[in-house]
Design a protein around this motif. Structure first.
Motif, PDB file in Angstrom:
ATOM      1  N   UNK A   1       0.811  -1.223   0.000  1.00 22.62           N
ATOM      2  CA  UNK A   1       0.000   0.000   0.000  1.00 22.62           C
ATOM      3  C   UNK A   1       0.843   1.270   0.000  1.00 22.62           C
ATOM      4  N   UNK A   2       2.161   1.129   0.047  1.00 24.09           N
ATOM      5  CA  UNK A   2       3.049   2.291   0.033  1.00 24.09           C
ATOM      6  C   UNK A   2       2.840   3.063  -1.267  1.00 24.09           C
ATOM      7  N   UNK A   3       2.781   4.383  -1.142  1.00 25.57           N
ATOM      8  CA  UNK A   3       2.548   5.238  -2.303  1.00 25.57           C
ATOM      9  C   UNK A   3       3.425   6.474  -2.234  1.00 25.57           C
ATOM     10  N   UNK A   4       3.689   7.039  -3.391  1.00 24.46           N
ATOM     11  CA  UNK A   4       4.379   8.335  -3.415  1.00 24.46           C
ATOM     12  C   UNK A   4       3.417   9.429  -3.874  1.00 24.46           C
ATOM     13  N   UNK A   5       2.123   9.123  -3.831  1.00 24.89           N
ATOM     14  CA  UNK A   5       1.081  10.071  -4.228  1.00 24.89           C
ATOM     15  C   UNK A   5       0.831  11.055  -3.088  1.00 24.89           C
ATOM     16  N   UNK A   6       1.217  12.325  -3.250  1.00 27.42           N
ATOM     17  CA  UNK A   6       1.037  13.290  -2.168  1.00 27.42           C
ATOM     18  C   UNK A   6      -0.427  13.630  -1.896  1.00 27.42           C
ATOM     19  N   UNK A   7      -1.335  13.247  -2.784  1.00 28.12           N
ATOM     20  CA  UNK A   7      -2.756  13.541  -2.556  1.00 28.12           C
ATOM     21  C   UNK A   7      -3.476  12.410  -1.823  1.00 28.12           C
ATOM     22  N   UNK A   8      -2.791  11.282  -1.593  1.00 26.03           N
ATOM     23  CA  UNK A   8      -3.383  10.169  -0.860  1.00 26.03           C
ATOM     24  C   UNK A   8      -3.479  10.521   0.621  1.00 26.03           C
ATOM     25  N   UNK A   9      -4.417   9.878   1.308  1.00 23.47           N
ATOM     26  CA  UNK A   9      -4.619  10.112   2.743  1.00 23.47           C
ATOM     27  C   UNK A   9      -4.492   8.804   3.515  1.00 23.47           C
ATOM     28  N   UNK A  10      -4.440   8.930   4.843  1.00 23.66           N
ATOM     29  CA  UNK A  10      -4.420   7.726   5.682  1.00 23.66           C
ATOM     30  C   UNK A  10      -5.666   6.893   5.432  1.00 23.66           C
ATOM     31  N   UNK A  11      -6.770   7.548   5.234  1.00 19.64           N
ATOM     32  CA  UNK A  11      -8.020   6.836   4.962  1.00 19.64           C
ATOM     33  C   UNK A  11      -7.919   6.065   3.650  1.00 19.64           C
ATOM     34  N   UNK A  12      -7.266   6.660   2.647  1.00 21.57           N
ATOM     35  CA  UNK A  12      -7.115   6.001   1.346  1.00 21.57           C
ATOM     36  C   UNK A  12      -6.359   4.683   1.446  1.00 21.57           C
ATOM     37  N   UNK A  13      -5.435   4.585   2.394  1.00 15.25           N
ATOM     38  CA  UNK A  13      -4.647   3.359   2.555  1.00 15.25           C
ATOM     39  C   UNK A  13      -5.140   2.524   3.745  1.00 15.25           C
ATOM     40  N   UNK A  14      -6.382   2.809   4.159  1.00 21.64           N
ATOM     41  CA  UNK A  14      -7.073   2.020   5.196  1.00 21.64           C
ATOM     42  C   UNK A  14      -6.389   2.014   6.557  1.00 21.64           C
ATOM     43  N   UNK A  15      -5.821   3.163   6.949  1.00 21.56           N
ATOM     44  CA  UNK A  15      -5.272   3.279   8.293  1.00 21.56           C
ATOM     45  C   UNK A  15      -6.248   4.067   9.161  1.00 21.56           C
ATOM     46  N   UNK A  16      -6.351   3.659  10.402  1.00 19.44           N
ATOM     47  CA  UNK A  16      -7.349   4.218  11.308  1.00 19.44           C
ATOM     48  C   UNK A  16      -6.747   5.223  12.288  1.00 19.44           C
ATOM     49  N   UNK A  17      -7.537   5.597  13.269  1.00 19.41           N
ATOM     50  CA  UNK A  17      -7.101   6.602  14.244  1.00 19.41           C
ATOM     51  C   UNK A  17      -5.911   6.113  15.072  1.00 19.41           C
ATOM     52  N   UNK A  18      -5.827   4.824  15.324  1.00 21.25           N
ATOM     53  CA  UNK A  18      -4.670   4.294  16.045  1.00 21.25           C
ATOM     54  C   UNK A  18      -3.402   4.493  15.219  1.00 21.25           C
ATOM     55  N   UNK A  19      -3.500   4.297  13.916  1.00 26.84           N
ATOM     56  CA  UNK A  19      -2.347   4.520  13.034  1.00 26.84           C
ATOM     57  C   UNK A  19      -1.922   5.984  13.079  1.00 26.84           C
ATOM     58  N   UNK A  20      -2.892   6.902  13.105  1.00 26.31           N
ATOM     59  CA  UNK A  20      -2.564   8.336  13.195  1.00 26.31           C
ATOM     60  C   UNK A  20      -1.847   8.627  14.502  1.00 26.31           C
ATOM     61  N   UNK A  21      -2.306   8.010  15.572  1.00 31.64           N
ATOM     62  CA  UNK A  21      -1.671   8.186  16.877  1.00 31.64           C
ATOM     63  C   UNK A  21      -0.235   7.663  16.836  1.00 31.64           C
ATOM     64  N   UNK A  22      -0.049   6.471  16.276  1.00 33.41           N
ATOM     65  CA  UNK A  22       1.291   5.893  16.190  1.00 33.41           C
ATOM     66  C   UNK A  22       2.209   6.746  15.320  1.00 33.41           C
ATOM     67  N   UNK A  23       1.670   7.293  14.248  1.00 31.97           N
ATOM     68  CA  UNK A  23       2.438   8.191  13.391  1.00 31.97           C
ATOM     69  C   UNK A  23       2.891   9.413  14.181  1.00 31.97           C
ATOM     70  N   UNK A  24       1.970  10.004  14.912  1.00 31.81           N
ATOM     71  CA  UNK A  24       2.294  11.185  15.712  1.00 31.81           C
ATOM     72  C   UNK A  24       3.357  10.914  16.753  1.00 31.81           C
ATOM     73  N   UNK A  25       3.258   9.766  17.414  1.00 32.22           N
ATOM     74  CA  UNK A  25       4.243   9.397  18.443  1.00 32.22           C
ATOM     75  C   UNK A  25       5.624   9.219  17.810  1.00 32.22           C
ATOM     76  N   UNK A  26       5.669   8.552  16.664  1.00 29.35           N
ATOM     77  CA  UNK A  26       6.963   8.327  16.004  1.00 29.35           C
ATOM     78  C   UNK A  26       7.581   9.624  15.510  1.00 29.35           C
ATOM     79  N   UNK A  27       6.764  10.513  14.948  1.00 28.77           N
ATOM     80  CA  UNK A  27       7.277  11.822  14.501  1.00 28.77           C
ATOM     81  C   UNK A  27       7.836  12.598  15.687  1.00 28.77           C
ATOM     82  N   UNK A  28       7.111  12.561  16.795  1.00 29.12           N
ATOM     83  CA  UNK A  28       7.584  13.269  17.989  1.00 29.12           C
ATOM     84  C   UNK A  28       8.879  12.647  18.506  1.00 29.12           C
ATOM     85  N   UNK A  29       8.947  11.309  18.543  1.00 31.32           N
ATOM     86  CA  UNK A  29      10.157  10.629  19.012  1.00 31.32           C
ATOM     87  C   UNK A  29      11.360  10.945  18.125  1.00 31.32           C
ATOM     88  N   UNK A  30      11.163  10.892  16.816  1.00 24.76           N
ATOM     89  CA  UNK A  30      12.277  11.083  15.886  1.00 24.76           C
ATOM     90  C   UNK A  30      12.699  12.535  15.738  1.00 24.76           C
TER      91      UNK A  30
END
Length: 82
Positions: free
Chosen positions: A23-52
């Motif tokens: 499901x990896x894409x380089x389409x900048x217009x795609x969204x988390x919803x487009x690749x079937x990721x949920x609110x938990x995925x958004x949370x995990x993304x946020x935590x990783x961005x903050x950590x890194x």
């Protein structure tokens, strides 16, 4: 200062949020919803961005595009460096 890229975003989504490699894409217009990721995925993304990178995404909505997320991270990195 380095620039955050869509490739880095995809890698975080694969490693931390469970995005299948197929499901990896380089389409900048795609969204988390487009690749079937949920609110938990958004949370995990946020935590990783903050950590890194030491910045907060402030709960980006599911319809935020990958391009917007990359721009937001780069904007925050720029502010953080200044």
């Amino acid at each position: 200062m380095s620039t955050f890229t869509i490739d880095e975003l995809m890698e975080i989504l694969v490693v931390r949020a469970g995005l299948p490699r197929s499901a990896v894409t380089d389409d900048p217009s795609a969204t988390l919803r487009d690749v079937d990721l949920d609110s938990l995925a958004r949370l995990q993304l946020g935590v990783e961005i903050e950590d890194r990178y030491g910045i907060e995404l402030d709960g980006a909505p599911a319809d935020t595009t990958f391009g917007e997320l990359v721009a937001l991270v780069n904007e925050r990195l720029s502010e953080h460096a200044g």
